[in-house]
Enzyme design. Structure first.
Site, PDB file in Angstrom:
ATOM      1  CE  LYS A 197      -3.517   2.427   2.636  1.00 51.42           C
ATOM      2  NZ  LYS A 197      -4.487   2.333   3.734  1.00 51.42           N
ATOM      3  CE  LYS A 251      -5.980   2.093  -0.519  1.00 57.03           C
ATOM      4  NZ  LYS A 251      -6.379   2.258   0.838  1.00 57.03           N
TER       5      LYS A 251
HETATM    6  C1  PBG Z   1      -7.091   3.362   5.593  1.00 60.91           C
HETATM    7  C2  PBG Z   1      -7.546   3.317   4.177  1.00 60.91           C
HETATM    8  C3  PBG Z   1      -7.430   4.323   3.224  1.00 60.91           C
HETATM    9  C4  PBG Z   1      -8.024   3.837   2.059  1.00 60.91           C
HETATM   10  C5  PBG Z   1      -8.496   2.544   2.329  1.00 60.91           C
HETATM   11  N1  PBG Z   1      -8.163   2.243   3.641  1.00 60.91           N
HETATM   12  C6  PBG Z   1      -6.901   5.700   3.350  1.00 60.91           C
HETATM   13  C7  PBG Z   1      -5.488   5.941   3.637  1.00 60.91           C
HETATM   14  O1  PBG Z   1      -4.652   5.039   3.695  1.00 60.91           O
HETATM   15  O2  PBG Z   1      -5.173   7.114   3.840  1.00 60.91           O
HETATM   16  C8  PBG Z   1      -8.147   4.580   0.760  1.00 60.91           C
HETATM   17  C9  PBG Z   1      -9.148   4.049  -0.198  1.00 60.91           C
HETATM   18  C10 PBG Z   1      -9.460   4.942  -1.347  1.00 60.91           C
HETATM   19  O3  PBG Z   1      -8.846   5.997  -1.582  1.00 60.91           O
HETATM   20  O4  PBG Z   1     -10.399   4.588  -2.073  1.00 60.91           O
HETATM   21  N2  PBG Z   1      -8.143   3.008   6.469  1.00 60.91           N
END
Ligand code: PBG
Length: 327
Positions: A197, A251
Protein backbone atom coordinates in the site's frame (compact mmCIF):
# COMPACT_ATOMS: atom_id res chain seq x y z
CA UNK A 1 2.13 -14.30 -48.13
CA UNK A 2 2.58 -10.99 -49.85
CA UNK A 3 1.39 -8.97 -46.87
CA UNK A 4 1.88 -11.05 -43.72
CA UNK A 5 1.29 -8.01 -41.51
CA UNK A 6 -2.43 -8.23 -42.32
CA UNK A 7 -2.57 -11.43 -40.31
CA UNK A 8 -3.14 -9.61 -37.00
CA UNK A 9 -6.39 -8.01 -38.17
CA UNK A 10 -8.25 -11.17 -39.13
CA UNK A 11 -9.33 -11.93 -35.61
CA UNK A 12 -10.41 -8.36 -34.89
CA UNK A 13 -13.00 -8.15 -37.67
CA UNK A 14 -16.26 -8.78 -35.78
CA UNK A 15 -17.40 -8.48 -32.16
CA UNK A 16 -17.86 -12.26 -31.97
CA UNK A 17 -14.32 -12.90 -33.23
CA UNK A 18 -12.92 -10.42 -30.74
CA UNK A 19 -14.92 -11.97 -27.94
CA UNK A 20 -13.72 -15.43 -28.93
CA UNK A 21 -10.05 -14.53 -28.71
CA UNK A 22 -10.20 -12.15 -25.73
CA UNK A 23 -7.38 -13.05 -23.32
CA UNK A 24 -8.84 -11.27 -20.31
CA UNK A 25 -12.42 -11.30 -19.15
CA UNK A 26 -13.62 -9.03 -16.43
CA UNK A 27 -16.31 -10.80 -14.46
CA UNK A 28 -18.67 -9.67 -11.77
CA UNK A 29 -17.05 -12.40 -9.64
CA UNK A 30 -13.84 -10.34 -9.56
CA UNK A 31 -15.44 -7.33 -7.91
CA UNK A 32 -15.47 -6.14 -4.31
CA UNK A 33 -17.53 -3.05 -3.51
CA UNK A 34 -16.29 -0.63 -0.83
CA UNK A 35 -19.17 0.68 1.31
CA UNK A 36 -19.33 3.41 3.94
CA UNK A 37 -21.61 3.40 6.96
CA UNK A 38 -21.98 6.48 9.11
CA UNK A 39 -23.20 6.58 12.67
CA UNK A 40 -26.05 8.89 13.64
CA UNK A 41 -27.64 9.78 10.30
CA UNK A 42 -31.21 9.15 9.09
CA UNK A 43 -30.64 9.43 5.37
CA UNK A 44 -27.73 8.33 3.22
CA UNK A 45 -25.38 11.24 2.53
CA UNK A 46 -23.85 11.68 -0.87
CA UNK A 47 -20.07 12.21 -0.98
CA UNK A 48 -19.37 15.18 -3.25
CA UNK A 49 -15.95 14.01 -4.39
CA UNK A 50 -17.20 10.45 -5.05
CA UNK A 51 -20.28 10.98 -7.23
CA UNK A 52 -22.64 8.03 -6.96
CA UNK A 53 -21.17 6.83 -3.64
CA UNK A 54 -22.79 7.61 -0.28
CA UNK A 55 -22.25 7.35 3.43
CA UNK A 56 -24.95 4.88 4.36
CA UNK A 57 -27.27 4.54 7.29
CA UNK A 58 -27.47 1.05 8.75
CA UNK A 59 -30.68 0.47 6.77
CA UNK A 60 -29.49 1.85 3.46
CA UNK A 61 -26.27 -0.15 3.83
CA UNK A 62 -28.21 -3.40 3.98
CA UNK A 63 -30.28 -2.34 0.95
CA UNK A 64 -27.16 -1.51 -1.04
CA UNK A 65 -25.53 -4.82 -0.10
CA UNK A 66 -28.74 -6.60 -1.17
CA UNK A 67 -28.67 -4.80 -4.51
CA UNK A 68 -25.02 -5.75 -5.04
CA UNK A 69 -25.71 -9.37 -4.12
CA UNK A 70 -28.58 -9.41 -6.61
CA UNK A 71 -26.19 -8.10 -9.27
CA UNK A 72 -23.80 -10.95 -8.45
CA UNK A 73 -21.08 -8.95 -6.70
CA UNK A 74 -19.60 -11.49 -4.27
CA UNK A 75 -18.12 -9.19 -1.63
CA UNK A 76 -18.18 -5.82 0.08
CA UNK A 77 -15.52 -4.09 2.16
CA UNK A 78 -16.87 -2.00 4.96
CA UNK A 79 -15.63 1.33 6.36
CA UNK A 80 -17.17 3.06 9.36
CA UNK A 81 -17.60 6.72 10.17
CA UNK A 82 -18.11 7.04 13.94
CA UNK A 83 -19.54 10.07 15.75
CA UNK A 84 -16.90 9.88 18.44
CA UNK A 85 -13.20 9.98 17.54
CA UNK A 86 -10.36 9.99 20.09
CA UNK A 87 -6.58 9.61 20.36
CA UNK A 88 -6.53 5.83 20.22
CA UNK A 89 -9.62 5.16 18.10
CA UNK A 90 -11.58 3.22 20.71
CA UNK A 91 -14.72 3.07 18.57
CA UNK A 92 -12.87 0.75 16.20
CA UNK A 93 -13.08 -2.13 18.70
CA UNK A 94 -16.24 -1.15 20.55
CA UNK A 95 -18.63 -4.12 20.13
CA UNK A 96 -21.40 -1.53 19.63
CA UNK A 97 -19.30 0.60 17.29
CA UNK A 98 -20.83 1.48 13.95
CA UNK A 99 -18.92 -1.03 11.83
CA UNK A 100 -19.58 -3.86 14.24
CA UNK A 101 -23.33 -3.28 14.39
CA UNK A 102 -23.53 -2.71 10.64
CA UNK A 103 -21.65 -5.91 9.97
CA UNK A 104 -23.97 -7.85 12.22
CA UNK A 105 -26.94 -6.35 10.28
CA UNK A 106 -25.42 -7.53 7.01
CA UNK A 107 -24.83 -11.02 8.32
CA UNK A 108 -28.37 -11.20 9.78
CA UNK A 109 -29.97 -10.11 6.52
CA UNK A 110 -27.69 -11.67 3.93
CA UNK A 111 -25.89 -14.48 5.70
CA UNK A 112 -23.28 -16.17 3.56
CA UNK A 113 -24.69 -14.90 0.26
CA UNK A 114 -22.15 -12.08 0.45
CA UNK A 115 -18.57 -11.97 1.73
CA UNK A 116 -18.21 -9.26 4.33
CA UNK A 117 -14.71 -7.81 4.54
CA UNK A 118 -13.89 -5.35 7.34
CA UNK A 119 -11.23 -2.75 6.65
CA UNK A 120 -9.04 -2.95 9.74
CA UNK A 121 -7.46 0.38 10.56
CA UNK A 122 -7.72 3.19 13.06
CA UNK A 123 -7.65 6.33 10.94
CA UNK A 124 -11.43 6.64 10.69
CA UNK A 125 -11.59 6.46 14.50
CA UNK A 126 -8.70 8.63 15.68
CA UNK A 127 -9.07 12.37 16.18
CA UNK A 128 -5.64 12.99 14.59
CA UNK A 129 -6.42 10.86 11.53
CA UNK A 130 -3.35 8.62 11.72
CA UNK A 131 -3.61 4.86 11.37
CA UNK A 132 -2.33 4.22 14.88
CA UNK A 133 -1.21 5.63 18.21
CA UNK A 134 0.91 8.76 17.92
CA UNK A 135 3.82 9.14 20.40
CA UNK A 136 5.16 12.38 21.94
CA UNK A 137 7.33 12.98 18.92
CA UNK A 138 4.40 12.72 16.54
CA UNK A 139 5.42 9.31 15.21
CA UNK A 140 3.03 6.41 14.86
CA UNK A 141 4.09 3.76 17.39
CA UNK A 142 4.24 0.47 15.51
CA UNK A 143 3.98 -2.05 18.32
CA UNK A 144 1.40 -0.29 20.49
CA UNK A 145 -0.72 0.18 17.40
CA UNK A 146 -0.56 -3.50 16.57
CA UNK A 147 -1.97 -4.38 19.97
CA UNK A 148 -4.97 -2.24 19.14
CA UNK A 149 -5.32 -3.87 15.73
CA UNK A 150 -5.60 -7.21 17.55
CA UNK A 151 -8.56 -5.86 19.52
CA UNK A 152 -10.17 -4.51 16.38
CA UNK A 153 -9.75 -7.85 14.64
CA UNK A 154 -11.47 -9.66 17.50
CA UNK A 155 -14.35 -7.17 17.57
CA UNK A 156 -14.82 -7.43 13.79
CA UNK A 157 -14.67 -11.22 13.88
CA UNK A 158 -17.18 -11.35 16.73
CA UNK A 159 -19.50 -9.13 14.69
CA UNK A 160 -19.41 -11.58 11.80
CA UNK A 161 -16.62 -10.48 9.46
CA UNK A 162 -15.68 -13.20 7.00
CA UNK A 163 -12.43 -11.43 6.23
CA UNK A 164 -10.47 -8.68 7.97
CA UNK A 165 -8.32 -6.40 5.86
CA UNK A 166 -5.53 -4.66 7.77
CA UNK A 167 -4.69 -1.44 5.94
CA UNK A 168 -2.46 0.42 8.39
CA UNK A 169 0.95 -0.73 7.08
CA UNK A 170 2.41 -1.44 10.52
CA UNK A 171 5.24 -3.98 10.49
CA UNK A 172 4.11 -7.35 11.80
CA UNK A 173 0.40 -6.52 11.73
CA UNK A 174 -0.65 -9.61 9.80
CA UNK A 175 1.08 -12.08 12.12
CA UNK A 176 -0.25 -10.32 15.21
CA UNK A 177 -3.80 -10.29 13.87
CA UNK A 178 -3.61 -13.95 12.84
CA UNK A 179 -2.52 -14.98 16.32
CA UNK A 180 -5.22 -12.86 17.97
CA UNK A 181 -7.89 -14.36 15.72
CA UNK A 182 -6.70 -17.90 16.34
CA UNK A 183 -6.45 -17.28 20.08
CA UNK A 184 -10.03 -15.99 20.08
CA UNK A 185 -11.41 -19.03 18.29
CA UNK A 186 -11.73 -17.27 14.93
CA UNK A 187 -9.52 -19.62 12.91
CA UNK A 188 -11.94 -19.34 9.99
CA UNK A 189 -11.73 -15.59 9.62
CA UNK A 190 -9.43 -14.85 6.69
CA UNK A 191 -6.96 -12.00 6.25
CA UNK A 192 -6.77 -9.85 3.15
CA UNK A 193 -3.55 -7.91 3.71
CA UNK A 194 -3.14 -4.46 2.24
CA UNK A 195 0.42 -5.64 1.62
CA UNK A 196 1.80 -3.17 -0.91
CA UNK A 197 0.00 0.00 0.00
CA UNK A 198 1.59 3.17 -1.23
CA UNK A 199 1.44 6.65 0.31
CA UNK A 200 -0.64 8.01 -2.54
CA UNK A 201 -2.23 11.32 -3.40
CA UNK A 202 -5.10 9.32 -4.90
CA UNK A 203 -6.81 8.72 -1.53
CA UNK A 204 -8.13 12.29 -1.30
CA UNK A 205 -11.83 11.64 -1.94
CA UNK A 206 -11.77 8.66 0.44
CA UNK A 207 -10.78 10.98 3.26
CA UNK A 208 -13.92 13.03 2.53
CA UNK A 209 -15.91 9.81 2.63
CA UNK A 210 -14.70 8.93 6.12
CA UNK A 211 -14.26 12.49 7.46
CA UNK A 212 -10.54 12.08 8.04
CA UNK A 213 -8.07 14.92 8.08
CA UNK A 214 -4.53 14.11 9.11
CA UNK A 215 -3.56 16.46 11.93
CA UNK A 216 -1.27 19.34 11.03
CA UNK A 217 -1.54 18.70 7.32
CA UNK A 218 0.44 15.49 7.90
CA UNK A 219 0.77 12.47 5.70
CA UNK A 220 1.38 8.72 5.95
CA UNK A 221 4.77 8.55 4.27
CA UNK A 222 6.48 7.21 7.39
CA UNK A 223 4.41 4.02 7.28
CA UNK A 224 2.93 3.57 3.79
CA UNK A 225 5.22 2.74 0.88
CA UNK A 226 7.17 5.21 -1.22
CA UNK A 227 5.94 5.24 -4.80
CA UNK A 228 9.49 5.25 -6.17
CA UNK A 229 9.91 1.62 -5.12
CA UNK A 230 8.91 -1.64 -6.75
CA UNK A 231 11.17 -4.29 -5.20
CA UNK A 232 10.19 -3.13 -1.74
CA UNK A 233 6.61 -4.14 -2.52
CA UNK A 234 7.72 -7.71 -3.06
CA UNK A 235 9.37 -7.77 0.36
CA UNK A 236 6.19 -6.41 1.94
CA UNK A 237 4.10 -9.05 0.20
CA UNK A 238 6.48 -11.90 1.08
CA UNK A 239 6.41 -10.88 4.74
CA UNK A 240 2.61 -10.74 4.81
CA UNK A 241 2.28 -14.15 3.19
CA UNK A 242 4.81 -15.59 5.65
CA UNK A 243 2.83 -14.04 8.52
CA UNK A 244 -0.34 -15.76 7.35
CA UNK A 245 -2.10 -13.50 4.86
CA UNK A 246 -4.72 -15.48 2.90
CA UNK A 247 -4.85 -12.84 0.18
CA UNK A 248 -2.67 -9.84 -0.60
CA UNK A 249 -3.47 -6.46 -2.07
CA UNK A 250 -1.74 -3.81 -4.12
CA UNK A 251 -3.05 -0.28 -3.75
CA UNK A 252 -3.67 1.97 -5.67
CA UNK A 253 -4.09 0.04 -8.91
CA UNK A 254 -3.47 1.85 -12.19
CA UNK A 255 -0.24 3.59 -11.34
CA UNK A 256 1.05 0.29 -9.92
CA UNK A 257 0.29 -2.24 -12.65
CA UNK A 258 3.96 -3.25 -12.68
CA UNK A 259 3.70 -4.09 -8.99
CA UNK A 260 0.50 -6.09 -9.52
CA UNK A 261 2.27 -8.04 -12.26
CA UNK A 262 5.31 -8.78 -10.08
CA UNK A 263 3.21 -9.80 -7.10
CA UNK A 264 1.05 -12.09 -9.23
CA UNK A 265 4.20 -13.84 -10.44
CA UNK A 266 5.65 -14.19 -6.97
CA UNK A 267 2.81 -15.57 -4.86
CA UNK A 268 0.15 -18.27 -5.17
CA UNK A 269 -2.48 -16.63 -2.96
CA UNK A 270 -5.21 -14.49 -4.55
CA UNK A 271 -4.01 -11.00 -5.46
CA UNK A 272 -6.36 -8.06 -5.07
CA UNK A 273 -5.92 -4.53 -6.37
CA UNK A 274 -7.70 -1.47 -5.02
CA UNK A 275 -8.91 0.95 -7.69
CA UNK A 276 -9.02 3.79 -5.19
CA UNK A 277 -11.18 6.84 -4.69
CA UNK A 278 -9.03 9.23 -6.73
CA UNK A 279 -8.96 6.81 -9.65
CA UNK A 280 -12.75 6.65 -9.57
CA UNK A 281 -13.20 10.40 -9.17
CA UNK A 282 -10.93 11.21 -12.10
CA UNK A 283 -13.15 9.13 -14.37
CA UNK A 284 -16.33 10.70 -13.00
CA UNK A 285 -15.03 14.26 -13.22
CA UNK A 286 -13.75 13.95 -16.78
CA UNK A 287 -16.94 12.18 -17.86
CA UNK A 288 -19.11 14.88 -16.25
CA UNK A 289 -17.28 17.42 -18.39
CA UNK A 290 -17.95 15.38 -21.48
CA UNK A 291 -14.19 14.87 -21.98
CA UNK A 292 -14.21 11.07 -21.86
CA UNK A 293 -16.77 8.31 -22.12
CA UNK A 294 -16.82 7.34 -18.45
CA UNK A 295 -18.33 3.87 -18.89
CA UNK A 296 -15.83 2.94 -21.57
CA UNK A 297 -12.87 4.21 -19.54
CA UNK A 298 -14.13 2.35 -16.46
CA UNK A 299 -14.23 -0.93 -18.35
CA UNK A 300 -10.82 -0.30 -19.91
CA UNK A 301 -9.24 0.51 -16.54
CA UNK A 302 -10.68 -2.44 -14.66
CA UNK A 303 -9.80 -4.83 -17.48
CA UNK A 304 -6.22 -3.50 -17.47
CA UNK A 305 -5.97 -4.18 -13.74
CA UNK A 306 -7.16 -7.73 -14.35
CA UNK A 307 -4.79 -8.14 -17.31
CA UNK A 308 -1.87 -7.04 -15.13
CA UNK A 309 -2.65 -9.98 -12.85
CA UNK A 310 -5.20 -8.99 -10.23
CA UNK A 311 -7.68 -11.72 -9.34
CA UNK A 312 -9.90 -9.37 -7.38
CA UNK A 313 -10.61 -5.67 -7.76
CA UNK A 314 -11.91 -3.41 -5.03
CA UNK A 315 -13.75 -0.66 -6.85
CA UNK A 316 -16.45 1.97 -6.36
CA UNK A 317 -17.50 1.02 -9.90
CA UNK A 318 -18.57 -2.47 -8.78
CA UNK A 319 -22.33 -1.88 -8.91
CA UNK A 320 -22.44 0.00 -12.18
CA UNK A 321 -19.99 -2.32 -13.94
CA UNK A 322 -21.86 -5.39 -12.66
CA UNK A 323 -24.97 -4.06 -14.39
CA UNK A 324 -23.14 -4.14 -17.72
CA UNK A 325 -21.33 -7.49 -17.42
CA UNK A 326 -22.85 -10.91 -18.10
CA UNK A 327 -23.28 -12.84 -14.85
C1 PBG B 1 -7.09 3.36 5.59
C2 PBG B 1 -7.55 3.32 4.18
C3 PBG B 1 -7.43 4.32 3.22
C4 PBG B 1 -8.02 3.84 2.06
C5 PBG B 1 -8.50 2.54 2.33
N1 PBG B 1 -8.16 2.24 3.64
C6 PBG B 1 -6.90 5.70 3.35
C7 PBG B 1 -5.49 5.94 3.64
O1 PBG B 1 -4.65 5.04 3.69
O2 PBG B 1 -5.17 7.11 3.84
C8 PBG B 1 -8.15 4.58 0.76
C9 PBG B 1 -9.15 4.05 -0.20
C10 PBG B 1 -9.46 4.94 -1.35
O3 PBG B 1 -8.85 6.00 -1.58
O4 PBG B 1 -10.40 4.59 -2.07
N2 PBG B 1 -8.14 3.01 6.47
Amino acid sequence: MAFPERRMRRLRRTPALRRMVAETRLSVDDLIAPLFVREGIDEPRPIASLPGVAQHTRDSLVKEAERLTFLGVPAVVLFGVPIHKDATGTEAWNPNGIVQVAMADLKDQLGDSIVVIADLCLDEYTDHGHCGIVDDQGRVDNDRTIELYQRVALAQAAAGADVVAPSGMMDGQVGAIRSALDGGGFENVAILAYAAKYASALYGPFRDAVDVQIAGGGNRRAYQQDFHNRREALTEVALDVAEGADMVMVKPALAYLDVIRDVRQMVDVPVAAYHVSGEYSMIKAAAANGWIDGDAVALEHLTAIKRAGADLILTYLAGEIAETLDG
